[in-house]
Design a protein around this motif. Structure first.
Motif, mmCIF file in Angstrom:
data_model
loop_
_atom_site.group_PDB
_atom_site.id
_atom_site.type_symbol
_atom_site.label_atom_id
_atom_site.label_comp_id
_atom_site.label_asym_id
_atom_site.label_seq_id
_atom_site.Cartn_x
_atom_site.Cartn_y
_atom_site.Cartn_z
ATOM 1 N N GLY A 71 19.780 11.655 -0.321
ATOM 2 C CA GLY A 71 18.889 12.263 -1.293
ATOM 3 C C GLY A 71 17.563 12.638 -0.685
ATOM 4 O O GLY A 71 17.478 13.084 0.455
ATOM 5 N N ALA A 72 16.478 12.429 -1.435
ATOM 6 C CA ALA A 72 15.131 12.727 -0.954
ATOM 7 C C ALA A 72 14.141 11.832 -1.685
ATOM 8 O O ALA A 72 14.336 11.499 -2.854
ATOM 9 N N VAL A 73 13.109 11.437 -0.968
ATOM 10 C CA VAL A 73 12.055 10.633 -1.589
ATOM 11 C C VAL A 73 10.706 11.107 -1.094
ATOM 12 O O VAL A 73 10.582 11.672 0.005
ATOM 13 N N SER A 74 9.701 10.853 -1.906
ATOM 14 C CA SER A 74 8.321 11.110 -1.522
ATOM 15 C C SER A 74 7.669 9.760 -1.255
ATOM 16 O O SER A 74 7.761 8.848 -2.071
ATOM 17 N N VAL A 75 7.029 9.633 -0.089
ATOM 18 C CA VAL A 75 6.346 8.392 0.272
ATOM 19 C C VAL A 75 4.854 8.675 0.364
ATOM 20 O O VAL A 75 4.431 9.586 1.077
ATOM 21 N N ALA A 76 4.073 7.877 -0.362
ATOM 22 C CA ALA A 76 2.618 8.059 -0.370
ATOM 23 C C ALA A 76 1.940 6.772 0.075
ATOM 24 O O ALA A 76 2.340 5.676 -0.308
ATOM 25 N N ALA A 77 0.898 6.936 0.880
ATOM 26 C CA ALA A 77 0.085 5.809 1.331
ATOM 27 C C ALA A 77 -1.335 6.317 1.518
ATOM 28 O O ALA A 77 -1.574 7.219 2.327
ATOM 29 N N ASN A 135 0.810 -1.215 0.000
ATOM 30 C CA ASN A 135 0.000 0.000 0.000
ATOM 31 C C ASN A 135 0.848 1.273 0.000
ATOM 32 O O ASN A 135 0.356 2.355 0.311
ATOM 33 N N THR A 136 2.136 1.133 -0.340
ATOM 34 C CA THR A 136 3.049 2.270 -0.305
ATOM 35 C C THR A 136 3.685 2.497 -1.676
ATOM 36 O O THR A 136 4.008 1.535 -2.376
ATOM 37 N N GLU A 137 3.859 3.770 -2.041
ATOM 38 C CA GLU A 137 4.579 4.087 -3.268
ATOM 39 C C GLU A 137 5.639 5.137 -2.963
ATOM 40 O O GLU A 137 5.360 6.150 -2.312
ATOM 41 N N ILE A 138 6.867 4.871 -3.436
ATOM 42 C CA ILE A 138 7.982 5.779 -3.216
ATOM 43 C C ILE A 138 8.377 6.390 -4.548
ATOM 44 O O ILE A 138 8.525 5.681 -5.550
#
Length: 389
Positions: free
Chosen positions: A275-281, A247-250
């Motif tokens: 670095g940097a990442v965006s995590v969506a749930a 259920n997670t997208e990076i």
């Protein structure tokens, strides 16, 4: 010379303070004696001082003594018969009341088994995992990577799949036609290093899988992960890199991060190294900076933790187990996957906290031996590991 221990036991017996074990010890000593004088010395004063006369017919006490010692007591001259008879009866009473005396000592039930040694509990050895994986191509054909020779293993459109001299897998060529998806799967006890078509490096942990196109086309680079993987993503600002895991997208541009998405874990954890990442749930999104971790549970609620020890997070990729205040189930889940074993608990799960590091190249007996220093014991039976209570 009568030992102080025997005198002590005799006094305790006649004071009625002997434990059952002490009664058996005293009874065993009496049963070994052949000299009446020794019995008199030990039991005489204690009997006279502590035990009131209990009437028993002479023939009955004689039968008891004969049964216990295999002989009848000598018949003393009349003036001293009462005293000696009392001493023999005292000895016989200890043998009888002490738990059926010598017979009980010689034939008592076997004592509780002594705890098994480590050598007895570890019935066999289990070796650590290794570089093992299966590659499933777009047409459904499967290649066992650990047994395949070096060189070109197959071709997906214009892209060649190559097993390099170091055993790692790489994709060479440009694809611009229909996306052809491949899946790399590691078994329990396996791991593998993969270079994706864009140059992104992926380390796949045991019991994991990654699905990806043989060539990235379009506006994004998207892969799907099950289990655990560490990424070093090749930078490409015009084509974001996305990882779907449960259920997670990076979403990233160029970075290093670890994602743990095993279904048996309580949450999917994304840990940023650089670095940097965006995590969506669900409807929630957050931006991670280095040493931050996003956790997403079954409820899709997103939690962020800062100051994560990233060395611990990616220790598996560098060939180590590393724990900080890890509970028993957390530790044993890693053991299960890497050594391809099944863990069960003899009783309640021990409440233990583990910290420190170990090489993943160690045989299982050595790893468990180190864990046993924390007050827990294990048994190995084939591929079964039992945590003892």
């Amino acid at each position: 010379m009568i030992s102080a221990r025997i005198s002590y036991l005799a006094a305790r017996y006649f004071d009625n303070t002997c434990t059952p074990a002490e009664k058996l010890e005293l009874a065993a000593w009496i049963g070994r004696q052949t000299d009446d004088a020794v019995l008199e010395e030990v039991l005489g004063e204690a009997w006279e001082s502590h035990v009131p006369l209990i009437m028993m017919p002479d023939e009955m006490s004689d039968r008891i003594v004969a049964a216990m010692f295999g002989r009848a007591p000598e018949v003393p001259v009349v003036p001293v018969r009462t005293r000696y008879h009392k001493i023999w009866w005292a000895a016989a009473s200890i043998l009888v009341l002490g738990g059926i005396g010598v017979w009980a000592w010689q034939h008592q039930p076997a004592p509780a088994p002594v705890a098994e040694s480590k050598q007895q509990r570890y019935k066999n050895e289990v070796m650590p995992g290794s570089n093992r994986a299966m590659l499933t191509l777009a047409d459904g054909s499967v290649i066992a990577l650990d047994s395949a020779g070096n060189g070109v293993l197959g071709q997906q459109g214009a892209v060649k799949i190559i097993k390099q001299a170091n055993g790692e897998l790489a994709y060479v060529g440009n694809g611009n036609g229909e996306a052809m998806y491949n899946t790399m799967t590691t078994p329990r006890g396996g791991q593998y290093h993969l270079t994706l078509p864009d140059g992104t490096q992926v380390w796949l942990n045991a019991a994991s899988a990654i699905t990806y196109p043989a060539a990235f086309t379009g506006k994004e680079r998207k892969v799907t992960v099950k289990g655990e993987a560490y990424f070093e993503v090749a930078a490409n600002a015009s084509m974001p890199f996305r990882v779907a895991a449960g259920n997670t997208e990076i979403t990233v541009l160029g970075t290093r991060f670890n994602i743990n998405a095993y279904t048996e874990e309580p949450a999917i954890r994304t840990t940023l190294v650089d670095g940097a990442v965006s995590v969506a749930a669900g409807k929630n999104t957050t931006i991670l900076r280095p040493r931050m971790q996003a956790r997403v549970g079954k409820d899709e609620v997103l939690h962020v933790t800062e100051n994560i020890d990233t060395d611990e997070t990616i220790a598996w990729k560098n060939g180590f187990f590393q724990f900080t205040d890890a509970d028993m189930p957390t530790v044993m889940r890693q053991i299960e996957k890497w050594y391809d074993v099944k863990v069960s608990y003899e009783g309640a799960i021990p409440e233990r906290s583990f910290g420190g590091g170990m090489q993943r190249s160690l045989p299982l007996t050595e790893v468990l031996g180190i864990l046993e220093e924390n007050g827990v014991k294990f048994k190995i039976e084939g591929k079964n590991i039992i945590v003892l209570k």
